[in-house]
Design a protein around this motif. Structure first.
Motif, mmCIF file in Angstrom:
data_model
loop_
_atom_site.group_PDB
_atom_site.id
_atom_site.type_symbol
_atom_site.label_atom_id
_atom_site.label_comp_id
_atom_site.label_asym_id
_atom_site.label_seq_id
_atom_site.Cartn_x
_atom_site.Cartn_y
_atom_site.Cartn_z
ATOM 1 N N TYR A 195 11.333 -45.112 20.629
ATOM 2 C CA TYR A 195 11.080 -44.737 19.249
ATOM 3 C C TYR A 195 12.417 -44.522 18.537
ATOM 4 N N ARG A 202 0.175 -36.148 23.479
ATOM 5 C CA ARG A 202 -0.634 -37.065 22.690
ATOM 6 C C ARG A 202 -2.069 -36.937 23.192
ATOM 7 N N TYR A 207 -2.913 -45.625 29.657
ATOM 8 C CA TYR A 207 -3.703 -44.619 28.933
ATOM 9 C C TYR A 207 -5.155 -44.630 29.411
ATOM 10 N N TYR A 253 -1.304 -40.077 17.963
ATOM 11 C CA TYR A 253 -0.096 -40.363 17.185
ATOM 12 C C TYR A 253 -0.151 -41.697 16.461
ATOM 13 N N TYR A 254 -0.987 -42.611 16.925
ATOM 14 C CA TYR A 254 -1.117 -43.891 16.205
ATOM 15 C C TYR A 254 -1.819 -43.688 14.856
HETATM 16 FE FE FE Z 1 1.722 -45.242 22.943
#
Ligand code: FE
Length: 338
Positions: free
Chosen positions: A34, A124, A163, A219-220
């Protein structure tokens, strides 16, 4: 990044070099990708005078590199995302124990390794999003995602994605293998389309109408509130969300982690960097820069994250959850969830 730096890349691994003084350095192997993290590094350097050298690459490559380098590895710290990747690195003996009163006080128990091999610095949450105009009674739990009432409505990432694996690992930890198998099967039968794309693509599916319900990290969505994300931001008002399992086990969270490398040549500086990541200013960067929830309780949320709101987390230790990674992959395979 300061303009005096050199960046050398071979394939996807980049060496972001500062000076290499004999003292006062810390070598970070990072799979965080990031841009906003630059402030984390430059502030630490300004505050401590310690120069950061970074090797950036994807987690599997960095893990393989550290294994190959063995005792001669220059790595002081491994930064990565997702508890199952962190667990893999730990299984290979790539971390060493750290007993830091600061870290132990700042980071909640469930977000760090019992013996201090790694610490979670940002959270997250993996939650349920839905199209408000098509779903009147959205699922309230992960179990609900497998309810036949939602047949043909749910969008998910592939089972090969970490995920998805860590989410199923948490279901195994909470409900046991048998229930987790039934859940994975029911979820697969409810899919609106073959598993595909990244988290943002699940949200885009809600906007395009392909999906009524989607699973994504917070977070998306928060990013699409903060800045323009094609295919999501323009229709954000039509998307609702549910933090699953609020009245039972709590919402599943994942982490971005850091741990001191087993053979760290600059151990003290490495610990100092990890302690810095738990400071209020660094914690705020995780929220403001990358729309993540801080790991340290009481740190304020950025406006985009605050828009999603507070929730109760599943507090089963993440290393306990991650131990189920092999089982979760086997379950997805057994039920044919690809
Ligand atoms: Fe991610």
């Amino acid at each position: 990044m300061s303009n005096s730096r050199t960046v050398l890349c071979s394939l996807v691994i980049c060496f972001v070099g500062g000076s290499t003084l004999a003292d006062g350095i810390v070598n970070i192997y990072s799979s965080r990708h990031y841009d906003t993290d630059e402030r984390l590094y430059s502030d630490f350097e300004a505050e401590t005078g310690i120069t950061i050298n970074r090797i950036e690459g994807n987690a599997d490559e960095l893990i393989a590199r550290m294994e190959a380098e063995g005792a001669n590895s220059p790595a002081d710290i491994l930064l990565t995302v997702d508890a199952s990747r962190t667990w893999r690195a730990d299984q290979k003996g790539l971390y060493q124990p750290v007993d830091s009163p600061t870290l132990n006080a700042q980071i909640p128990t469930y977000l760090r390794h019992t013996a201090g091999h790694w610490f979670g610095f940002s959270q997250r949450a993996r939650i349920i999003f839905y199209a408000k105009d098509r779903v009147e009674a959205p699922p309230q739990t992960y179990a609900d995602l497998a309810d036949p009432a939602y047949n043909g409505q749910v969008c998910m990432r592939s089972a090969t994605n970490v995920y998805s694996q860590t989410l199923l690992s948490s279901v195994i930890a909470n409900e046991g293998e048998e229930a987790a198998t039934a859940w994975a099967k029911g979820l697969m039968e409810n899919l609106a389309r073959d598993p595909q794309g990244g988290d943002t693509d699940q949200l885009r599916g809600l906007v395009s109408g392909e999906c009524d319900i989607a699973v994504s990290n917070t977070y998306y969505f928060a990013r699409a509130i903060r800045r323009d994300v094609e295919g999501v931001s323009g229709a954000i008002d039509g998307i609702g969300w549910v933090f699953p399992n609020q009245s039972t086990t709590g919402t599943h969270v994942n982490v971005s982690t850091g741990g001191v490398a087993a053979n760290a040549p600059n151990r003290e500086n490495a610990i100092r960097f990890l302690e810095y990541l738990s400071s209020e200013s660094a914690q705020k960067y995780f929220s403001e820069g990358n729309d993540e929830y801080p790991a340290v309780p009481g740190v304020g949320l950025s406006p985009s994250v605050a828009a999603l709101g507070y929730f109760r987390s599943d507090t089963i230790a993440l290393d306990t959850i991650a131990e189920n990674t092999a089982k979760s992959q086997a379950i997805y395979n057994a039920v044919g969830f690809e």
